[in-house]
Design a protein around this motif. Structure first.
Motif, PDB file in Angstrom:
ATOM      1  N   GLY A 199     -11.588  -0.315   2.303  1.00 25.70           N
ATOM      2  CA  GLY A 199     -12.878  -0.615   3.177  1.00 25.70           C
ATOM      3  C   GLY A 199     -12.625  -2.206   3.575  1.00 25.70           C
ATOM      4  O   GLY A 199     -13.310  -2.644   4.562  1.00 25.70           O
ATOM      5  N   HIS A 200     -11.931  -2.955   2.946  1.00 22.40           N
ATOM      6  CA  HIS A 200     -11.643  -4.379   3.160  1.00 22.40           C
ATOM      7  C   HIS A 200     -10.266  -4.883   2.545  1.00 22.40           C
ATOM      8  O   HIS A 200     -10.268  -5.990   2.279  1.00 22.40           O
ATOM      9  CB  HIS A 200     -12.773  -5.100   2.491  1.00 22.40           C
ATOM     10  N   GLY A 201      -9.546  -4.174   2.653  1.00 19.49           N
ATOM     11  CA  GLY A 201      -8.098  -4.470   2.272  1.00 19.49           C
ATOM     12  C   GLY A 201      -7.272  -5.131   3.203  1.00 19.49           C
ATOM     13  O   GLY A 201      -6.129  -5.893   2.623  1.00 19.49           O
ATOM     14  N   GLY A 202      -7.408  -4.892   4.478  1.00 18.85           N
ATOM     15  CA  GLY A 202      -6.458  -5.574   5.428  1.00 18.85           C
ATOM     16  C   GLY A 202      -4.996  -5.430   5.498  1.00 18.85           C
ATOM     17  O   GLY A 202      -4.760  -3.917   4.858  1.00 18.85           O
ATOM     18  N   HIS A 203      -4.043  -5.958   5.881  1.00 23.12           N
ATOM     19  CA  HIS A 203      -2.693  -5.567   6.090  1.00 23.12           C
ATOM     20  C   HIS A 203      -2.078  -5.191   4.664  1.00 23.12           C
ATOM     21  O   HIS A 203      -1.319  -4.257   4.655  1.00 23.12           O
ATOM     22  CB  HIS A 203      -1.921  -6.753   6.506  1.00 23.12           C
ATOM     23  N   TYR A 204      -2.398  -5.911   3.605  1.00 25.40           N
ATOM     24  CA  TYR A 204      -1.539  -5.821   2.612  1.00 25.40           C
ATOM     25  C   TYR A 204      -2.282  -4.900   1.537  1.00 25.40           C
ATOM     26  O   TYR A 204      -1.752  -4.830   0.088  1.00 25.40           O
ATOM     27  CB  TYR A 204      -1.415  -6.994   1.877  1.00 25.40           C
ATOM     28  N   HIS A 205      -3.583  -4.336   1.313  1.00 21.87           N
ATOM     29  CA  HIS A 205      -3.812  -3.507   0.412  1.00 21.87           C
ATOM     30  C   HIS A 205      -4.456  -2.342   0.976  1.00 21.87           C
ATOM     31  O   HIS A 205      -5.395  -1.698   0.296  1.00 21.87           O
ATOM     32  CB  HIS A 205      -5.045  -4.281  -0.119  1.00 21.87           C
ATOM     33  N   SER A 206      -3.840  -1.684   1.827  1.00 19.26           N
ATOM     34  CA  SER A 206      -4.492  -0.576   2.621  1.00 19.26           C
ATOM     35  C   SER A 206      -3.458   0.457   3.059  1.00 19.26           C
ATOM     36  O   SER A 206      -3.848   1.427   3.686  1.00 19.26           O
ATOM     37  CB  SER A 206      -5.471  -0.975   3.905  1.00 19.26           C
ATOM     38  N   GLN A 207      -2.141   0.168   2.981  1.00 21.05           N
ATOM     39  CA  GLN A 207      -1.100   1.021   3.373  1.00 21.05           C
ATOM     40  C   GLN A 207      -1.191   2.369   2.763  1.00 21.05           C
ATOM     41  O   GLN A 207      -1.310   2.664   1.576  1.00 21.05           O
ATOM     42  CB  GLN A 207       0.375   0.232   3.511  1.00 21.05           C
ATOM     43  N   SER A 208      -0.327   3.269   3.348  1.00 19.54           N
ATOM     44  CA  SER A 208      -0.318   4.891   3.174  1.00 19.54           C
ATOM     45  C   SER A 208       1.098   5.037   3.303  1.00 19.54           C
ATOM     46  O   SER A 208       1.813   5.719   4.358  1.00 19.54           O
ATOM     47  CB  SER A 208      -1.168   5.657   3.714  1.00 19.54           C
ATOM     48  N   PRO A 209       2.134   4.798   2.391  1.00 19.48           N
ATOM     49  CA  PRO A 209       3.514   4.854   2.676  1.00 19.48           C
ATOM     50  C   PRO A 209       4.221   6.004   2.004  1.00 19.48           C
ATOM     51  O   PRO A 209       5.405   6.090   1.791  1.00 19.48           O
ATOM     52  CB  PRO A 209       4.174   3.545   1.681  1.00 19.48           C
ATOM     53  N   GLU A 210       3.272   7.038   1.861  1.00 19.96           N
ATOM     54  CA  GLU A 210       3.780   8.294   1.342  1.00 19.96           C
ATOM     55  C   GLU A 210       5.277   9.045   2.285  1.00 19.96           C
ATOM     56  O   GLU A 210       6.058   9.444   1.454  1.00 19.96           O
ATOM     57  CB  GLU A 210       2.687   9.473   1.058  1.00 19.96           C
ATOM     58  N   ALA A 211       5.167   8.964   3.534  1.00 22.34           N
ATOM     59  CA  ALA A 211       6.114   9.336   4.165  1.00 22.34           C
ATOM     60  C   ALA A 211       7.424   8.754   4.107  1.00 22.34           C
ATOM     61  O   ALA A 211       8.606   9.495   4.064  1.00 22.34           O
ATOM     62  CB  ALA A 211       5.895   9.218   5.749  1.00 22.34           C
TER      63      ALA A 211
END
Length: 357
Positions: free
Chosen positions: A152-164
């Motif tokens: 909701g408010h994480g921006g570049h460094y607290h929102s990523q989804s790197p599962e792939a």
């Protein structure tokens, strides 16, 4: 840290998707808790039932940023629950060594966005340990937990989804829960699995998702998708927090007479192709949705596999191209997060376009 506390604690009712789970088929013996509390319960049980289990990571000693490890150090001691230096590569390397000695290493990476320094250890060491030794040695007791996805408010460094990234690596399992009930059972299954596992926890749901969770020790099966809503016109596949978005889209589509079948993949690798294929062969259409960028996302693997299996088989065929509603091919934005996210309306538009193709 700025992300400590993710808003009000509220129940999201059906969005926890407990209607058809394996746990609900058993006698009820739980109480209403949120997702981070369910994780905490699972860690308590893992440490209590196996003296070889250890929990460690940045700040886990006082409960961690999201309080998932609250009370563990007080109950089990600082020799089994302890803080590490702020070095993800070191956390992963230590975890591999600990697991290789026959222990249950439960390592926390504070945010999935910071798992990349540990990428070499996870991909080149943990995933290959068993195979390069001809199974003479392994680090199968390794579980790496990490919060992932939008907040909701994480921006570049607290929102990523790197599962792939990790789904591309033979030798690893990748698991993502959708609710508190699922989180507890899947995490315990991961910790006790004889293979290294990356367990991503949807931080958006840590406090928002509340449902009845059994207090007892239980596990849910890995590599087994769950059909949480039956339908006949289109199959929707997702995981983690995206399931609540898909559920709302299904509700809206139903108002227009569109029957959606909804599947929670739960384990991404090895994923349950048979369940998804059986559903698509029934509906003739598929939509996959995830927060990660569309290019190279795991939805592409699902799309390709189902196209190969269902394009034309025994007289049944795909009635429309596979739809993917995902994040954008940009760094995760802060101000423009609402435009980036795969929302209910984006999914609903894709459902209608696919059904009317």
């Amino acid at each position: 840290m700025a992300l400590r506390g993710l808003g009000r604690r509220i129940s999201i009712g059906k969005r926890c998707f407990s209607s058809a789970s394996e746990v609900e088929k058993r006698p009820r013996d739980g109480k209403q808790i949120n997702l981070f509390s369910a994780i905490n319960q699972a860690l308590h049980i893992a440490l209590e039932t196996d003296s070889r289990a250890y929990v460690f990571g940045e700040d886990v000693g006082f409960g961690g940023v999201f309080r998932c490890t609250t009370g563990l150090a007080d109950r089990f001691g600082r020799n089994r629950v302890f803080n590490t230096p702020l070095c993800e590569q070191g956390i992963a390397g230590f975890a591999i060594g600990l697991a290789a000695m026959g222990n249950r290493a439960i390592a926390e990476i504070q945010f999935a966005d910071y798992i990349y320094p540990a990428f070499d250890q996870i991909v080149n060491e943990a995933a290959k340990f068993r195979y390069r030794s001809g199974n003479q040695f392994n680090c199968g007791g390794l579980t790496i937990r990490s919060p992932y996805g939008a907040v909701g408010h994480g921006g570049h460094y607290h929102s990523q989804s790197p599962e792939a990234f990790f789904c591309h690596v033979p030798g690893l399992k990748v698991v993502i829960p959708r609710s508190p009930q699922q989180a507890k059972g899947l995490l315990l299954a991961c910790i006790r699995d004889p293979n290294p596992v990356v367990f991503f926890e949807p931080k958006w749901l840590y406090r928002l998702a509340v449902e009845e969770v059994p207090e007892r020790d239980y596990m849910l099966p890995l590599s087994q998708a769950e059909v949480i809503r039956q339908g006949s016109d289109i199959t929707l596949v997702g995981w983690g927090a995206q399931l609540s978005v898909l559920e709302r889209a299904c509700d809206e589509a139903a108002k227009d007479g569109i029957s959606c079948e909804l599947i929670d993949l739960r384990t991404l690798i090895p994923w349950d192709k048979e369940t998804v294929e059986a559903s698509v062969r029934k509906t003739g259409r598929l939509l996959v949705s995830h927060e990660a960028p569309v290019t190279g996302g795991f939805g592409a693997e699902i799309s390709a596999s189902i196209a190969e299996r269902c394009f034309l088989r025994h007289g049944l065929q795909l009635e429309a191209p596979v739809a993917r509603i995902c994040g954008l091919d940009t760094p995760f934005p802060l101000v423009y997060e609402p435009f980036y996210m795969p929302t209910k309306n984006k999914v609903l538009d894709a459902i209608k376009a696919t059904v009317n193709y």
